[in-house]
Design an enzyme around this catalytic site. Structure first.
Site, PDB file in Angstrom:
ATOM      1  N   ASN A 181       0.736  -1.063   0.121  1.00 40.72           N
ATOM      2  CA  ASN A 181      -0.450   0.441  -0.144  1.00 40.72           C
ATOM      3  C   ASN A 181       1.046   1.155   0.012  1.00 40.72           C
ATOM      4  O   ASN A 181       2.379   1.274   0.646  1.00 40.72           O
ATOM      5  CB  ASN A 181      -1.175   0.261   1.371  1.00 40.72           C
ATOM      6  CG  ASN A 181      -1.786  -0.842   1.320  1.00 40.72           C
ATOM      7  OD1 ASN A 181      -1.971  -1.509   0.531  1.00 40.72           O
ATOM      8  ND2 ASN A 181      -2.845  -0.568   2.454  1.00 40.72           N
TER       9      ASN A 181
ATOM     10  N   GLU B 271     -21.356  12.900  -3.514  1.00 44.73           N
ATOM     11  CA  GLU B 271     -20.299  11.860  -3.424  1.00 44.73           C
ATOM     12  C   GLU B 271     -20.739  10.472  -3.423  1.00 44.73           C
ATOM     13  O   GLU B 271     -20.079   9.680  -4.739  1.00 44.73           O
ATOM     14  CB  GLU B 271     -19.133  12.157  -1.919  1.00 44.73           C
ATOM     15  CG  GLU B 271     -20.011  11.394  -0.828  1.00 44.73           C
ATOM     16  CD  GLU B 271     -19.545  11.271   0.398  1.00 44.73           C
ATOM     17  OE1 GLU B 271     -17.877  11.607  -0.180  1.00 44.73           O
ATOM     18  OE2 GLU B 271     -19.541  11.753   1.012  1.00 44.73           O
TER      19      GLU B 271
ATOM     20  N   HIS C 159     -23.598  37.450  -5.600  1.00 44.22           N
ATOM     21  CA  HIS C 159     -22.391  38.123  -6.211  1.00 44.22           C
ATOM     22  C   HIS C 159     -22.013  37.126  -7.208  1.00 44.22           C
ATOM     23  O   HIS C 159     -20.679  37.366  -8.124  1.00 44.22           O
ATOM     24  CB  HIS C 159     -21.017  37.929  -4.645  1.00 44.22           C
ATOM     25  CG  HIS C 159     -21.552  38.521  -4.168  1.00 44.22           C
ATOM     26  ND1 HIS C 159     -21.892  40.427  -3.890  1.00 44.22           N
ATOM     27  CD2 HIS C 159     -22.142  39.115  -2.296  1.00 44.22           C
ATOM     28  CE1 HIS C 159     -21.679  40.604  -3.115  1.00 44.22           C
ATOM     29  NE2 HIS C 159     -22.659  40.392  -2.139  1.00 44.22           N
TER      30      HIS C 159
ATOM     31  N   LYS D  84     -12.016   4.966   1.122  1.00 47.22           N
ATOM     32  CA  LYS D  84     -12.385   5.401   2.595  1.00 47.22           C
ATOM     33  C   LYS D  84     -11.377   6.128   3.177  1.00 47.22           C
ATOM     34  O   LYS D  84     -11.129   7.255   3.696  1.00 47.22           O
ATOM     35  CB  LYS D  84     -12.443   3.874   3.619  1.00 47.22           C
ATOM     36  CG  LYS D  84     -12.885   4.773   4.763  1.00 47.22           C
ATOM     37  CD  LYS D  84     -13.992   5.353   4.949  1.00 47.22           C
ATOM     38  CE  LYS D  84     -14.676   5.671   6.254  1.00 47.22           C
ATOM     39  NZ  LYS D  84     -15.870   6.784   6.096  1.00 47.22           N
TER      40      LYS D  84
HETATM   41  C1  F6R Z   1     -16.934  12.177   3.011  1.00 47.76           C
HETATM   42  C2  F6R Z   1     -15.622  11.429   3.336  1.00 47.76           C
HETATM   43  C3  F6R Z   1     -14.275  12.245   3.221  1.00 47.76           C
HETATM   44  C4  F6R Z   1     -13.120  12.313   4.203  1.00 47.76           C
HETATM   45  C5  F6R Z   1     -11.770  12.847   3.488  1.00 47.76           C
HETATM   46  C6  F6R Z   1     -10.906  13.182   5.343  1.00 47.76           C
HETATM   47  O1  F6R Z   1     -17.318  11.702   3.136  1.00 47.76           O
HETATM   48  O2  F6R Z   1     -15.531  10.805   3.804  1.00 47.76           O
HETATM   49  O3  F6R Z   1     -14.271  13.314   2.094  1.00 47.76           O
HETATM   50  O4  F6R Z   1     -14.129  13.367   5.352  1.00 47.76           O
HETATM   51  O5  F6R Z   1     -11.431  11.756   2.828  1.00 47.76           O
HETATM   52  O6  F6R Z   1     -10.522  11.442   5.810  1.00 47.76           O
HETATM   53  P1  F6R Z   1     -10.235  11.157   7.050  1.00 47.76           P
HETATM   54  O7  F6R Z   1     -11.035  12.111   7.977  1.00 47.76           O
HETATM   55  O8  F6R Z   1      -9.861   9.859   7.634  1.00 47.76           O
HETATM   56  O9  F6R Z   1      -8.969  12.321   7.252  1.00 47.76           O
END
Ligand code: F6R
Length: 609
Positions: free
Chosen positions: A100, A489, A505, A604
């Site tokens: 990863n 999204e 504006h 995620k």
């Molecule tokens: C939207 C979402 C993303 C995360 C972003 C930050 O639903 O989940 O916009 O909020 O990628 O991720 P974290 O909170 O894991 O730093």
């Protein structure tokens, strides 16, 4: 992003690895693969698409081995093809790796390996160089070869490797990408995220940056970057195994929306002493520390950034300290004024978002005190902060964040109240009032959830709209951004959020009879101004869904539909206002037949820049 799972024990590794990968599916993937020693050689099997395609290829009992490493890939370097999927082997597949992250100098390494050693590459990936490097240095000792390979690599990585000649071990290493070991009785596992392990064990070792770990079925040995053995305590993860199951819901997102009353309550009540004073976990922030701060930066990405928008207004109001908020990818490249009088608050669900982590490191190097608000226990952001305040949301599986957001908001209030009351910038009356408001939230969220059918009907009616605008003023503008992000999204509808006062504006030019405007008007102080903004868009023919507190019925005159939330203090209204917007987005996406838990192009955990 990509998922890694490895297992070493006495029975069928492939089942555990596939099960673990399935629990990481929410990170998003387009192909998958597994490597295991079969009859003295490493057998690498890969498949494009869903995990079941891979499973079908390894269903033969010939693939029953007690050790395996597996991977789900989300294409970055090279298309989502079988050749590009992991695991990658060296030339004769005597070494296999899963990776990863990103190897920044992979082009250089590829050329060097090809020219000097005649290595032929099978894939377009950056990751394949790792397998060849380990193969090059392998001399019967996998740990040694991994250590030597890592010296050549620049970038971010979590790597798990195996060697045909040492089928009794897995060696893994990490730098700037998460890696966690699950310790079991007669088996051990390695994974990129805790949910992959929960079915088998809750005893984990979090691997730190630049550490290497050797797993056999009976031992876990961790080494620092100088090769010294590291003693690390096992940490028990409290998340329940079924916390990462869908239960009776069709989607994780809906389940997580419905978990909000409970997780808000937990995030709040676990931080209150019997006398209602706030305990910020193990954070020891004294009055002297707080008096020393002359500015606060809140840094995050996406939904976490939207929680920060509310946090900025609330913390500024309660502490009278100027608070700046920025997205991490912008903040990193700005000339900022950070010194030892700065409090830097990082907000992150995963605790692994690379931009947020990089901004945090920079602020820390420049003397700021780092407080992170994180959901994933033991994640990189949590570990690298001076203080961590956990959102007790439990595992959030759906890519679209819901319960993490509302618990992040609760943390913003608690931080503001704690700092304000310690500093003396809020009085006891206000403190008690706010605490009561916070304690009432779980019950009020429950009430909002009872109207799910209404938001579903709105979704049925409006899911044809191609352009949706979210407008609000003050705290409502922060929630507008979040409502808009949720919709775009998961339903792929173009949506746009803007502070309502800014409309005239420029953006109002877009308003016509085909526009849908979701107008948030929960802030008492700004209610009339907001109603005027609604009139402006109504005059252009837009359809309007208004959102206001119960009793504020004036808005009905200018809206086609109104969503009411229970009466509450303006400060906490974002926690209530966002719930109907989450449910609306969910049902719009359902109407449109979208892949709700795993929207296209999204992952995620965003561990790349
Ligand atoms: C939207 C979402 C993303 C995360 C972003 C930050 O639903 O989940 O916009 O909020 O990628 O991720 P974290 O909170 O894991 O730093």
């Amino acid at each position: 992003m990509c998922g890694i799972v490895g297992y070493i024990g006495s029975d069928y590794a492939k089942e555990k690895v596939i099960d673990g990968l399935r629990r990481l599916e929410y990170r998003g993937y387009d192909s998958a693969g597994i490597a295991m020693p079969v009859s003295g050689a490493i057998q690498i099997t890969k498949a494009v698409g869903e995990l079941k395609n891979l499973e079908a290829k390894i269903s033969d009992p010939a693939f029953d081995a007690p050790v395996a490493i597996g991977h789900t890939r989300w294409a970055t370097h090279g298309k989502p093809t079988e050749l590009n999927a992991h695991p990658h082997g060296n030339m004769d597949n005597s070494i296999a790796i899963v990776h990863n992250g990103i190897i920044e100098n992979y082009q250089e390494l590829r050329e060097w390996l090809a020219e000097e050693y005649g290595i032929k590459f099978k894939s377009e990936t950056d990751s394949e160089v790792i397998a060849h490097l380990i193969g090059l240095y392998y001399d019967g000792d996998l740990l040694d070869a991994v250590n030597k390979a890592v010296e050549e690599m620049r970038g971010a990585y979590a790597v798990a490797a195996m060697a045909a000649a040492e089928p009794d071990k897995i060696v893994a290493v990490r730098k700037d990408a998460p890696l966690v070991v699950g310790a079991g009785n007669g088996f051990n596992m390695i994974a990129s995220d805790v949910p992959a392990l929960l079915k088998y064990t809750r005893d984990v070792y979090f691997i730190e940056n630049n550490e290497t770990v050797v797993l056999t079925k009976d031992s876990v040995v961790i080494y620092d970057e100088n090769g010294n053995e590291v003693q690390r305590d096992i940490q028990a993860v409290e998340w329940k195994a079924d916390a990462a199951d869908k239960a009776e819901y069709d989607h994780f997102m809906l389940k997580e929306i419905h978990e909000q009353p409970k997780v808000i309550q937990e995030t709040l009540l676990n931080r209150l002493n019997p006398d209602d004073s706030i305990k910020l976990d193990d954070i020891s922030m004294t009055k002297e520390d707080i008096d020393n701060f002359n500015k606060i930066y809140i840094i995050a990405c996406g939904t976490a950034y939207h929680a920060g928008l509310v946090g900025k207004m609330v913390i500024e109001k309660m502490t009278k300290i100027p608070v700046e908020i920025d997205v991490a990818s912008e903040f990193r490249y700005r000339d900022t004024f950070i010194d030892d009088k700065t409090l830097f608050i990082a907000i992150s669900q995963s605790g692994e978002t690379l931009d947020t982590l990089a901004a945090l490191r920079d602020a820390k190097d420049r003397g700021a005190r780092i407080l992170s608000v994180v959901n994933a226990v033991g994640s990189s952001i949590a570990r690298e902060s001076h203080d961590v305040f956990y959102t007790l949301a439990g595992p959030e599986v759906a890519v679209a964040s819901t319960k993490a957001y509302t618990t992040q908001l609760i943390c913003m209030y608690l931080i503001g109240l704690y700092m304000g009351s310690t500093k003396g910038t809020i009085d006891k009356e206000y403190y008690d009032f706010m605490l009561k408001e916070l304690k009432d939230l779980p019950g009020k969220v429950d009430r909002i959830l009872l109207s799910e059918e209404k938001y579903k009907k709105l979704a049925e009616r409006y899911h044809f709209n191609d352009h949706v605008f979210f407008i609000g003023r003050g705290l409502d503008s922060g929630v507008s951004y979040e409502g808009s992000l949720k919709l775009k999204e998961i339903s792929y509808i173009h949506s746009f959020a803007i502070a309502a006062g800014e409309l005239k504006h420029g953006t109002i030019a877009l308003m016509d009879k085909d526009s849908l405007v979701v107008a948030l008007a929960t802030q008492d102080r700004l209610y009339e101004k907001m109603v005027s903004n609604i009139v402006e868009v109504q005059a252009r023919g837009a359809h309007i869904i208004g959102l206001a507190k119960e009793g504020k019925t004036e808005i009905e005159k200018t809206s086609d539909e109104v969503i009411y939330i229970p009466q509450c203090a303006d400060e906490v209204a974002p926690v209530l206002a966002v719930i109907p917007l989450q449910i609306f987005a969910y049902y719009v996406a359902l109407e449109k037949g979208c892949n709700i838990d795993k929207p296209k192009n999204l992952a995620k955990s965003v561990t790349v820049e």
